[in-house]
Design an enzyme around this catalytic site. Structure first.
Site, PDB file in Angstrom:
ATOM      1  N   TYR A 180       0.836  -1.209   0.000  1.00 52.65           N
ATOM      2  CA  TYR A 180       0.000   0.000   0.000  1.00 52.65           C
ATOM      3  C   TYR A 180       0.869   1.257   0.000  1.00 52.65           C
ATOM      4  O   TYR A 180       2.081   1.172  -0.131  1.00 52.65           O
ATOM      5  CB  TYR A 180      -0.993  -0.054   1.163  1.00 52.65           C
ATOM      6  CG  TYR A 180      -1.894  -1.262   1.071  1.00 52.65           C
ATOM      7  CD1 TYR A 180      -2.583  -1.541  -0.112  1.00 52.65           C
ATOM      8  CD2 TYR A 180      -2.027  -2.153   2.127  1.00 52.65           C
ATOM      9  CE1 TYR A 180      -3.382  -2.666  -0.226  1.00 52.65           C
ATOM     10  CE2 TYR A 180      -2.825  -3.282   2.017  1.00 52.65           C
ATOM     11  CZ  TYR A 180      -3.499  -3.540   0.849  1.00 52.65           C
ATOM     12  OH  TYR A 180      -4.284  -4.658   0.714  1.00 52.65           O
ATOM     13  N   ARG A 227       3.331  -1.425  11.028  1.00 53.18           N
ATOM     14  CA  ARG A 227       3.433  -2.774  10.451  1.00 53.18           C
ATOM     15  C   ARG A 227       4.285  -2.723   9.185  1.00 53.18           C
ATOM     16  O   ARG A 227       4.092  -1.865   8.320  1.00 53.18           O
ATOM     17  CB  ARG A 227       2.048  -3.322  10.101  1.00 53.18           C
ATOM     18  CG  ARG A 227       2.098  -4.829   9.771  1.00 53.18           C
ATOM     19  CD  ARG A 227       0.733  -5.387   9.425  1.00 53.18           C
ATOM     20  NE  ARG A 227       0.552  -6.720   9.996  1.00 53.18           N
ATOM     21  CZ  ARG A 227      -0.166  -7.696   9.435  1.00 53.18           C
ATOM     22  NH1 ARG A 227      -0.778  -7.500   8.280  1.00 53.18           N
ATOM     23  NH2 ARG A 227      -0.273  -8.873  10.006  1.00 53.18           N
TER      24      ARG A 227
END
Length: 368
Positions: A180, A227
């Site tokens: 992403y 993350r």
């Protein structure tokens, strides 16, 4: 039988009931991109986890690349999320919201009017995307972000962090993994910029580090986690650059200086992706003094071993939580795990959106 896994754990100033984390998982139940009662029930059912990390939630209309994913940029979304945070806290768990901007992994059919698909460079990702209106379509070609776009997007993340605290979250997890937007800046394949946000390691890391610094300033370092999926295969980022290991070691050193509360490393090799090299995990563990969460096809015994050895401070479980709302109890008693229904992971069943979402029975019900 495993002991440490089920004992109390510390995460910054928080005390967790155990060392088990429910990993973030997209479930596509936020109709109109607004968190709802059904989502609150889903999370409450799984609140025996010491820490819940929510599904990826967009800080901006521009980040809503998938169908029916939630946001946290409007007053209505903040109110919607309060239902989940309240339900989770009532059950004794803690919860961080994962902030996920999909960047080029997107299609306009999934986005509200006026939203735009942005990425570090105007390079489309290979692969397809589900849309409710047009079915499967190819990922769209994004517009290359200007410097003004970059600054604006960083501020969207920072505002989303403030909104998260207002909604009752214990903290945020920035999604720097799975191909992403944040990882699109880290990767030489999706980031072909020649300004200070592209090229050298320090430049590719700049976007992420500026978001981290801004979020810390807004809500405090003890509420900011991240993350990462070093060497991950998601989002058409293979092959990785030769400096990929060095990039993550550099990032870790900077994140340690900034003082974020945790780093969450995910290894998708259990789902067929390349494994994260042991040398990279070891280097990150050595550099990072905060809490390290490891995730990737864990069993209770492997989780216990990694906690006992100090390789991990907390262990995240993903897919097993979907079909086993009482996963913690099942792991502790050694009970059999129920299988999930792949057909309802992201889509309604024949019976609507609740099917395969909030209708999985706990062990006592299943046995009855």
């Amino acid at each position: 039988m495993a002991q440490k896994l089920f004992s109390e754990a510390k995460l910054g100033a928080l005390t967790l009931t155990n060392h088990i984390v429910m990993a973030p998982m997209t479930r596509s139940r936020a109709l109109g991109n607004i968190p709802n009662d059904m989502m609150a029930e889903y999370y409450a059912q799984r609140a025996s986890a010491g820490l819940i990390i929510t599904e990826g939630t967009s800080p901006s209309p521009n980040g809503l690349g998938y169908a029916r994913i939630p946001g946290i940029y409007s007053a209505e979304q903040i109110e919607g999320w309060k239902k989940s945070t309240s339900a989770i806290h009532q059950k004794g768990s803690k919860v961080f919201i994962q902030l996920m901007h999909t960047g080029r992994i997107s299609h306009s059919a999934n986005m509200p009017q006026g939203a735009e698909i942005l990425a570090p460079s105007s390079v489309a990702a290979a692969g397809d995307m589900w849309t409710d209106s047009e079915g499967m379509v190819s990922n769209a070609t994004p517009r290359e972000m200007t410097q003004a776009d970059i600054k604006a997007t960083i501020q969207e993340f920072v505002q989303a962090a403030k909104n998260a605290v207002e909604a009752g979250f214990d903290g945020i997890e920035l999604h720097g993994a799975n191909g992403y937007l944040i990882e699109q800046f880290l990767s030489h394949r999706s980031n072909q910029r020649t300004d200070e946000y592209g090229g050298a390691i320090e430049n590719r890391a700049r976007f992420l580090l500026e978001i981290v610094a801004g979020s810390i300033e807004a809500i405090g370092a003890d509420k900011v986690g991240l993350r990462l999926s070093p060497f991950g295969a998601a989002g058409d980022l293979l092959p990785h650059a030769d400096d990929n290991h060095d990039l993550y070691v550099y990032l870790t050193a900077k994140l340690n200086e900034l003082g974020i509360v945790y780093l969450h490393l995910v290894d998708h090799s259990g789902l067929g992706a390349p494994a994260v090299p042991e040398a990279t995990v070891d280097a990150i563990r050595e550099q990072f003094k905060g809490t390290l969460i490891l995730c990737g096809s864990y069993t209770a015994s492997r989780a216990e071993a990694d906690l006992e050895s100090g390789k991990a401070d907390l262990v995240a479980f993903g897919r097993p939580f979907i079909a086993n709302p009482d996963l913690v109890e099942r792991l502790e008693t050694g009970a059999e795990l129920a299988p999930l229904d792949p057909a309802t992971l992201y889509a309604p069943g024949t019976d609507g959106f609740a099917q395969g979402y909030i209708d999985y029975p706990v062990l006592a019900e299943a046995q009855a």
